[in-house]
Scaffold this motif. Structure first.
Motif, PDB file in Angstrom:
ATOM      1  N   ASP A 285      17.287  -5.631   4.262  1.00  0.00           N
ATOM      2  CA  ASP A 285      18.281  -6.097   3.968  1.00  0.00           C
ATOM      3  C   ASP A 285      19.376  -4.728   3.976  1.00  0.00           C
ATOM      4  O   ASP A 285      18.909  -3.684   3.943  1.00  0.00           O
ATOM      5  N   ASP A 286      20.623  -5.071   4.315  1.00  0.00           N
ATOM      6  CA  ASP A 286      21.545  -4.010   4.609  1.00  0.00           C
ATOM      7  C   ASP A 286      22.129  -3.387   3.290  1.00  0.00           C
ATOM      8  O   ASP A 286      22.810  -2.328   3.341  1.00  0.00           O
TER       9      ASP A 286
ATOM     10  N   PHE B 238      16.907  -1.433   7.107  1.00  0.00           N
ATOM     11  CA  PHE B 238      18.537  -1.737   6.663  1.00  0.00           C
ATOM     12  C   PHE B 238      19.229  -2.503   7.920  1.00  0.00           C
ATOM     13  O   PHE B 238      20.319  -2.851   7.676  1.00  0.00           O
ATOM     14  N   ASN B 239      18.434  -2.718   8.994  1.00  0.00           N
ATOM     15  CA  ASN B 239      19.205  -3.288  10.188  1.00  0.00           C
ATOM     16  C   ASN B 239      17.800  -3.516  10.978  1.00  0.00           C
ATOM     17  O   ASN B 239      16.618  -3.493  10.752  1.00  0.00           O
TER      18      ASN B 239
ATOM     19  N   LEU C  11      23.148  -9.746   7.875  1.00  0.00           N
ATOM     20  CA  LEU C  11      23.109  -8.304   8.114  1.00  0.00           C
ATOM     21  C   LEU C  11      24.244  -7.733   8.752  1.00  0.00           C
ATOM     22  O   LEU C  11      24.806  -8.451   9.458  1.00  0.00           O
ATOM     23  N   GLU C  12      24.505  -6.585   8.889  1.00  0.00           N
ATOM     24  CA  GLU C  12      25.848  -5.870   9.613  1.00  0.00           C
ATOM     25  C   GLU C  12      25.621  -6.089  10.873  1.00  0.00           C
ATOM     26  O   GLU C  12      26.670  -6.342  11.615  1.00  0.00           O
ATOM     27  N   ASP C  13      24.455  -5.839  11.445  1.00  0.00           N
ATOM     28  CA  ASP C  13      24.356  -5.953  13.058  1.00  0.00           C
ATOM     29  C   ASP C  13      23.793  -7.195  13.751  1.00  0.00           C
ATOM     30  O   ASP C  13      23.836  -7.480  14.797  1.00  0.00           O
TER      31      ASP C  13
END
Length: 93
Positions: free
Chosen positions: A9-10, A33-34, A56-58
């Motif tokens: 999880d980010d 986180f990624n 997620l961000e990525d």
């Protein structure tokens, strides 16, 4: 048997909360986180279960889950999300 869980999880607070709860129950918990961190942990550790956010961000959780499953078909994955539509998308894996 020790059970190793990977949290992806980010959001640092979410990872910390889940990690604390699961470690209190006796599980070994690793956090990422990624996607890159998740892939590194999967290749270094014997992970039995992945709990991950869908967005997620990525990348999306589904995309990461496919890559993780390519490394280990027996891997169990649980998605966590605030979006109801995720249930439909999870069937893609």
């Amino acid at each position: 048997m020790e059970v190793n869980i990977l949290l992806v999880d980010d959001d640092q607070d979410v990872n910390f909360s889940f990690k604390s709860l699961l470690e209190d129950e006796g599980y070994n918990v690793y956090t990422a986180f990624n996607e890159n961190q998740a892939m590194a942990i999967i290749t270094e550790r014997d992970i039995h279960l992945v709990i991950m956010d869908y967005l997620l961000e990525d990348n999306t959780g589904v995309d990461i889950a496919r890559k993780l499953k390519d490394l280990d078909q027996s891997l169990k994955i649980i998605f966590v999300s605030g979006f109801l539509a995720v249930l439909d998308m999870v069937n893609e894996i």
